[in-house]
Design a protein around this motif. Structure first.
Motif, PDB file in Angstrom:
ATOM      1  N   PHE A   1      25.518  36.352  50.669  1.00  0.00           N
ATOM      2  CA  PHE A   1      24.290  37.095  50.963  1.00  0.00           C
ATOM      3  C   PHE A   1      23.026  36.330  50.569  1.00  0.00           C
ATOM      4  CE2 PHE A   1      27.348  40.662  50.532  1.00  0.00           C
ATOM      5  CZ  PHE A   1      27.175  41.212  51.791  1.00  0.00           C
ATOM      6  N   GLU A   2      23.133  35.420  49.598  1.00  0.00           N
ATOM      7  CA  GLU A   2      21.934  34.748  49.113  1.00  0.00           C
ATOM      8  C   GLU A   2      21.619  33.477  49.893  1.00  0.00           C
ATOM      9  OE1 GLU A   2      18.598  34.670  46.656  1.00  0.00           O
ATOM     10  OE2 GLU A   2      20.144  36.200  46.921  1.00  0.00           O
ATOM     11  N   TYR A   3      22.634  32.706  50.248  1.00  0.00           N
ATOM     12  CA  TYR A   3      22.396  31.409  50.874  1.00  0.00           C
ATOM     13  C   TYR A   3      22.616  31.428  52.387  1.00  0.00           C
ATOM     14  CZ  TYR A   3      22.025  29.367  46.244  1.00  0.00           C
ATOM     15  OH  TYR A   3      21.621  29.076  44.973  1.00  0.00           O
ATOM     16  N   SER A   4      23.459  32.297  52.868  1.00  0.00           N
ATOM     17  CA  SER A   4      23.655  32.370  54.317  1.00  0.00           C
ATOM     18  C   SER A   4      22.574  33.179  55.002  1.00  0.00           C
ATOM     19  CB  SER A   4      25.023  33.007  54.623  1.00  0.00           C
ATOM     20  OG  SER A   4      25.070  34.336  54.151  1.00  0.00           O
ATOM     21  N   GLU A   5      21.794  33.947  54.221  1.00  0.00           N
ATOM     22  CA  GLU A   5      20.709  34.779  54.733  1.00  0.00           C
ATOM     23  C   GLU A   5      21.198  35.776  55.774  1.00  0.00           C
ATOM     24  OE1 GLU A   5      17.574  32.304  56.091  1.00  0.00           O
ATOM     25  OE2 GLU A   5      17.138  31.461  54.102  1.00  0.00           O
ATOM     26  N   LEU A   6      22.435  36.221  55.646  1.00  0.00           N
ATOM     27  CA  LEU A   6      22.960  37.249  56.531  1.00  0.00           C
ATOM     28  C   LEU A   6      22.559  38.624  56.015  1.00  0.00           C
ATOM     29  CD1 LEU A   6      26.579  35.896  57.146  1.00  0.00           C
ATOM     30  CD2 LEU A   6      24.640  35.817  58.716  1.00  0.00           C
ATOM     31  N   PRO A   7      22.180  39.538  56.889  1.00  0.00           N
ATOM     32  CA  PRO A   7      21.798  40.882  56.437  1.00  0.00           C
ATOM     33  C   PRO A   7      23.003  41.641  55.900  1.00  0.00           C
ATOM     34  CG  PRO A   7      21.795  40.768  58.841  1.00  0.00           C
ATOM     35  CD  PRO A   7      21.995  39.367  58.353  1.00  0.00           C
TER      36      PRO A   7
ATOM     37  N   LEU B   1      23.706  44.822  55.998  1.00  0.00           N
ATOM     38  CA  LEU B   1      24.264  45.823  56.903  1.00  0.00           C
ATOM     39  C   LEU B   1      25.187  45.188  57.935  1.00  0.00           C
ATOM     40  CD1 LEU B   1      24.332  48.783  57.758  1.00  0.00           C
ATOM     41  CD2 LEU B   1      22.325  48.353  59.186  1.00  0.00           C
ATOM     42  N   SER B   2      24.812  44.027  58.451  1.00  0.00           N
ATOM     43  CA  SER B   2      25.635  43.359  59.462  1.00  0.00           C
ATOM     44  C   SER B   2      26.958  42.886  58.859  1.00  0.00           C
ATOM     45  CB  SER B   2      24.876  42.172  60.059  1.00  0.00           C
ATOM     46  OG  SER B   2      23.697  42.607  60.703  1.00  0.00           O
ATOM     47  N   VAL B   3      26.903  42.298  57.672  1.00  0.00           N
ATOM     48  CA  VAL B   3      28.131  41.822  57.032  1.00  0.00           C
ATOM     49  C   VAL B   3      29.056  42.986  56.698  1.00  0.00           C
ATOM     50  CG1 VAL B   3      29.048  40.633  55.019  1.00  0.00           C
ATOM     51  CG2 VAL B   3      26.995  39.767  56.128  1.00  0.00           C
ATOM     52  N   SER B   4      28.504  44.069  56.196  1.00  0.00           N
ATOM     53  CA  SER B   4      29.327  45.236  55.881  1.00  0.00           C
ATOM     54  C   SER B   4      29.969  45.818  57.131  1.00  0.00           C
ATOM     55  CB  SER B   4      28.475  46.296  55.184  1.00  0.00           C
ATOM     56  OG  SER B   4      27.892  45.792  54.004  1.00  0.00           O
ATOM     57  N   SER B   5      29.199  45.895  58.215  1.00  0.00           N
ATOM     58  CA  SER B   5      29.747  46.413  59.474  1.00  0.00           C
ATOM     59  C   SER B   5      30.844  45.506  60.014  1.00  0.00           C
ATOM     60  CB  SER B   5      28.627  46.569  60.500  1.00  0.00           C
ATOM     61  OG  SER B   5      27.629  47.456  60.044  1.00  0.00           O
TER      62      SER B   5
END
Length: 238
Positions: A80-86, A88-92
């Motif tokens: 979550f910190e370095y990939s800058e992925l949101p 909500l999207s990762v959880s979904s």
């Protein structure tokens, strides 16, 4: 035992401290230094943490689970910190993959005519629910009472602690992100209690000294503040 008693008597006769029980002085000083217990507890630290499986994990009595929590928290923080992925999207995406895998597993079992394991049921007794509700009610009422005392200024010490904590959280939140703060909190929660449990006597000794110093300074500040209204009232008199 006789040998140790003889050694104690010999040391006591050879030193002026022997008349005061110099051989037993270290134990007396240790008891005096360990009189102060952090958090004001009366039980062991393991029992204070709940005494169950969660306490075993926090205090590293189940090393594999504790180490697994650190690895999982580190991987999640890196994602979550370095990939800058949101978030909500990762959880979904994770939930989507999990549902697809369970769907494929269920259809594969039906095709092979195998019976899937039954879903475990959550069973809660009425007594357990009542105890949990009563404990939750007591804690909520205690928090409301603390908030009432803070807003009315009845407990200056508690008001000072809350102000300092909120100020520190504001400063920390402006420097690091929420995920970094959550990761640091997880690492601290899984490591600091275990370190304290290992070096409990030393930490309690120094915490007792700090507590006595803080209490002394707080008493001075409290006495100074308690004198302010009287001096102001005297100034207002004609």
């Amino acid at each position: 035992m006789e040998l140790s008693d003889d050694l104690c008597n010999i040391e006591g006769n050879g030193d002026a401290r022997g008349s005061n029980g110099g051989c037993c002085a270290p134990s007396t000083s240790a008891e005096a230094s360990s009189a102060y217990k952090l958090f004001g507890r009366q039980t062991s630290f393991h029992q204070m943490m709940g005494g169950g499986k969660a306490a075993d994990v926090i205090l590293w009595r189940r090393r594999r689970v504790s180490f697994g929590i650190i690895i999982a928290a580190t991987v999640a923080w890196l994602i979550f910190e370095y990939s800058e992925l949101p978030f909500l999207s990762v959880s979904s995406d994770v939930l989507l993959i999990l549902i697809v895998l369970l769907f494929l597993r269920a259809n594969y079992a039906a095709f092979r005519k195998k019976q899937l394991p039954t879903l475990p049921e959550l069973v809660l007794s009425e007594e357990m629910v009542n105890n949990a509700a009563a404990s939750f009610r007591v804690k909520i009422n205690y928090m409301l009472l603390m908030a009432h005392d803070i807003t009315l200024g009845k407990d200056f010490k508690l008001f000072f602690k809350v102000v300092i904590i909120l100020w520190l959280l504001s400063v920390i939140g402006s420097v690091i992100s929420f995920f970094s703060l959550a990761y640091i909190g997880t690492i601290i929660f899984i490591t600091v209690p275990a370190l304290y449990n290992k070096f409990e006597d030393h930490v309690d000794r120094y915490a007792g000294k700090i507590h006595r110093q803080f209490s002394r300074h707080y008493k001075i500040v409290d006495e100074s503040i308690s004198r302010l209204p009287r001096s102001m009232a005297k100034d207002k008199e004609p």
